[in-house]
Motif scaffolding. Structure first.
Motif, mmCIF file in Angstrom:
data_model
loop_
_atom_site.group_PDB
_atom_site.id
_atom_site.type_symbol
_atom_site.label_atom_id
_atom_site.label_comp_id
_atom_site.label_asym_id
_atom_site.label_seq_id
_atom_site.Cartn_x
_atom_site.Cartn_y
_atom_site.Cartn_z
ATOM 1 N N HIS A 110 0.828 -1.211 0.000
ATOM 2 C CA HIS A 110 0.000 0.000 0.000
ATOM 3 C C HIS A 110 0.862 1.260 0.000
ATOM 4 O O HIS A 110 0.602 2.213 -0.738
ATOM 5 N N LEU A 111 1.911 1.284 0.845
ATOM 6 C CA LEU A 111 2.752 2.472 0.966
ATOM 7 C C LEU A 111 3.605 2.715 -0.276
ATOM 8 O O LEU A 111 3.868 3.856 -0.639
ATOM 9 N N THR A 112 4.049 1.651 -0.919
ATOM 10 C CA THR A 112 4.893 1.804 -2.101
ATOM 11 C C THR A 112 4.092 1.874 -3.391
ATOM 12 O O THR A 112 4.656 2.151 -4.447
ATOM 13 N N GLY A 113 2.811 1.591 -3.319
ATOM 14 C CA GLY A 113 1.963 1.673 -4.505
ATOM 15 C C GLY A 113 2.052 0.470 -5.419
ATOM 16 O O GLY A 113 1.598 0.518 -6.554
ATOM 17 N N HIS A 114 2.617 -0.613 -4.942
ATOM 18 C CA HIS A 114 2.689 -1.835 -5.744
ATOM 19 C C HIS A 114 1.445 -2.682 -5.482
ATOM 20 O O HIS A 114 1.098 -2.926 -4.332
ATOM 21 N N PRO A 115 0.789 -3.148 -6.532
ATOM 22 C CA PRO A 115 -0.382 -4.011 -6.297
ATOM 23 C C PRO A 115 0.066 -5.355 -5.737
ATOM 24 O O PRO A 115 1.146 -5.847 -6.049
ATOM 25 N N ILE A 116 -0.768 -5.925 -4.892
ATOM 26 C CA ILE A 116 -0.452 -7.219 -4.279
ATOM 27 C C ILE A 116 -0.487 -8.321 -5.318
ATOM 28 O O ILE A 116 0.347 -9.200 -5.346
ATOM 29 N N GLY A 117 -1.438 -8.268 -6.182
ATOM 30 C CA GLY A 117 -1.550 -9.290 -7.214
ATOM 31 C C GLY A 117 -2.622 -8.879 -8.204
ATOM 32 O O GLY A 117 -3.439 -7.991 -7.947
ATOM 33 N N THR A 118 -2.606 -9.511 -9.332
ATOM 34 C CA THR A 118 -3.619 -9.234 -10.344
ATOM 35 C C THR A 118 -4.363 -10.524 -10.629
ATOM 36 O O THR A 118 -3.881 -11.616 -10.332
ATOM 37 N N THR A 119 -5.516 -10.380 -11.208
ATOM 38 C CA THR A 119 -6.291 -11.545 -11.580
ATOM 39 C C THR A 119 -5.615 -12.228 -12.756
ATOM 40 O O THR A 119 -5.309 -11.586 -13.755
ATOM 41 N N ARG A 120 -5.335 -13.493 -12.603
ATOM 42 C CA ARG A 120 -4.680 -14.231 -13.672
ATOM 43 C C ARG A 120 -5.722 -14.669 -14.693
ATOM 44 O O ARG A 120 -6.812 -15.091 -14.342
ATOM 45 N N ARG A 121 -5.360 -14.560 -15.962
ATOM 46 C CA ARG A 121 -6.264 -14.943 -17.036
ATOM 47 C C ARG A 121 -5.631 -16.069 -17.833
ATOM 48 O O ARG A 121 -4.428 -16.062 -18.087
ATOM 49 N N THR A 122 -6.452 -16.989 -18.254
ATOM 50 C CA THR A 122 -5.942 -18.085 -19.064
ATOM 51 C C THR A 122 -5.798 -17.639 -20.502
ATOM 52 O O THR A 122 -6.346 -16.620 -20.923
ATOM 53 N N HIS A 123 -5.049 -18.401 -21.287
ATOM 54 C CA HIS A 123 -4.891 -18.062 -22.692
ATOM 55 C C HIS A 123 -6.186 -18.294 -23.468
ATOM 56 O O HIS A 123 -6.329 -17.810 -24.577
ATOM 57 N N PHE A 124 -7.126 -19.016 -22.863
ATOM 58 C CA PHE A 124 -8.428 -19.176 -23.512
ATOM 59 C C PHE A 124 -9.222 -17.874 -23.446
ATOM 60 O O PHE A 124 -9.953 -17.525 -24.365
ATOM 61 N N ALA A 125 -9.087 -17.132 -22.334
ATOM 62 C CA ALA A 125 -9.822 -15.888 -22.163
ATOM 63 C C ALA A 125 -9.202 -14.749 -22.971
ATOM 64 O O ALA A 125 -9.898 -13.853 -23.412
ATOM 65 N N ASP A 126 -7.887 -14.781 -23.153
ATOM 66 C CA ASP A 126 -7.205 -13.723 -23.880
ATOM 67 C C ASP A 126 -6.321 -14.357 -24.957
ATOM 68 O O ASP A 126 -5.264 -14.896 -24.654
ATOM 69 N N PRO A 127 -6.730 -14.300 -26.212
ATOM 70 C CA PRO A 127 -5.961 -14.987 -27.256
ATOM 71 C C PRO A 127 -4.584 -14.389 -27.484
ATOM 72 O O PRO A 127 -3.712 -15.031 -28.055
ATOM 73 N N ASP A 128 -4.330 -13.133 -27.008
ATOM 74 C CA ASP A 128 -3.017 -12.530 -27.181
ATOM 75 C C ASP A 128 -1.980 -13.126 -26.228
ATOM 76 O O ASP A 128 -0.780 -13.020 -26.465
ATOM 77 N N LEU A 129 -2.439 -13.723 -25.116
ATOM 78 C CA LEU A 129 -1.509 -14.351 -24.192
ATOM 79 C C LEU A 129 -1.011 -15.661 -24.773
ATOM 80 O O LEU A 129 -1.787 -16.474 -25.258
ATOM 81 N N LYS A 130 0.262 -15.864 -24.705
ATOM 82 C CA LYS A 130 0.844 -17.107 -25.196
ATOM 83 C C LYS A 130 0.907 -18.108 -24.051
ATOM 84 O O LYS A 130 1.327 -17.762 -22.944
ATOM 85 N N PRO A 131 0.502 -19.342 -24.269
ATOM 86 C CA PRO A 131 0.604 -20.329 -23.201
ATOM 87 C C PRO A 131 2.066 -20.637 -22.918
ATOM 88 O O PRO A 131 2.910 -20.620 -23.805
ATOM 89 N N ARG A 132 2.345 -20.899 -21.649
ATOM 90 C CA ARG A 132 3.711 -21.253 -21.269
ATOM 91 C C ARG A 132 4.033 -22.645 -21.788
ATOM 92 O O ARG A 132 3.158 -23.508 -21.857
ATOM 93 N N PRO A 133 5.295 -22.884 -22.121
ATOM 94 C CA PRO A 133 5.652 -24.219 -22.584
ATOM 95 C C PRO A 133 5.481 -25.230 -21.463
ATOM 96 O O PRO A 133 5.655 -24.912 -20.286
ATOM 97 N N HIS A 134 5.145 -26.434 -21.837
ATOM 98 C CA HIS A 134 4.905 -27.491 -20.870
ATOM 99 C C HIS A 134 6.209 -27.895 -20.198
ATOM 100 O O HIS A 134 7.210 -28.122 -20.864
ATOM 101 N N ARG A 135 6.193 -27.962 -18.875
ATOM 102 C CA ARG A 135 7.383 -28.385 -18.139
ATOM 103 C C ARG A 135 7.407 -29.897 -18.066
ATOM 104 O O ARG A 135 6.379 -30.537 -17.833
ATOM 105 N N LYS A 136 8.564 -30.440 -18.206
ATOM 106 C CA LYS A 136 8.697 -31.885 -18.034
ATOM 107 C C LYS A 136 8.778 -32.187 -16.558
ATOM 108 O O LYS A 136 9.498 -31.532 -15.817
#
Length: 142
Positions: A110-136
């Motif tokens: 709050h004092l530094t003005g940094h947001p705690i977190g944002t709502t995460r969106r899946t790549h299905f909801a936003d086609p511009d977001l690239k899905p992360r590569p699958h981790r082995k």
């Protein structure tokens, strides 16, 4: 009871036998569920959907979502779901320290003005977001 046919789901006794919350769920050894008939279920569902559009419901839901965010932050940052200690007093003290740490983190944000977190969106909801590569992942063998 009312002469209408009902569907009754009976969970086996071995499913509920060792459950810690069995006494709050059922008074017997087995649990019986009687779902509403389809027409009644659809009617109740429509009523709830209409109620979700009201300002009263949205204000009440905001409180729930704020609480969910706090629990999520506690789990992610402090691992509060698992205790390192066996005794209840030390575990309770750990929870107090975890809550204090979360409060300090939120005051700092709050004092530094940094947001705690944002709502995460899946790549299905936003086609511009690239899905992360699958981790082995490695599987453990017994």
């Amino acid at each position: 009871m009312d002469g209408q046919p009902r569907t009754v789901v009976i969970l086996p006794d071995w499913d509920c036998r060792n459950c810690k919350v069995r006494t709050s769920c059922t008074s017997g050894f087995t649990r019986r569920l009687t779902p509403h008939p389809r027409e009644e279920h659809d009617h109740l569902l429509q009523q709830q959907r209409i109620a979700q559009e009201t300002d009263t419901w949205k204000r009440r839901f905001t409180k729930h979502s704020d609480l969910d965010g706090t629990i999520s932050q506690a789990v992610r940052t402090t691992g509060i779901r698992r205790s390192r200690y066996r005794d209840q007093a030390t575990t309770a003290l750990t929870h107090v320290f975890s809550a204090a740490a979360i409060n300090l983190h939120r005051v700092d944000a709050h004092l530094t003005g940094h947001p705690i977190g944002t709502t995460r969106r899946t790549h299905f909801a936003d086609p511009d977001l690239k899905p992360r590569p699958h981790r082995k992942t490695r599987t453990r063998r017994p």
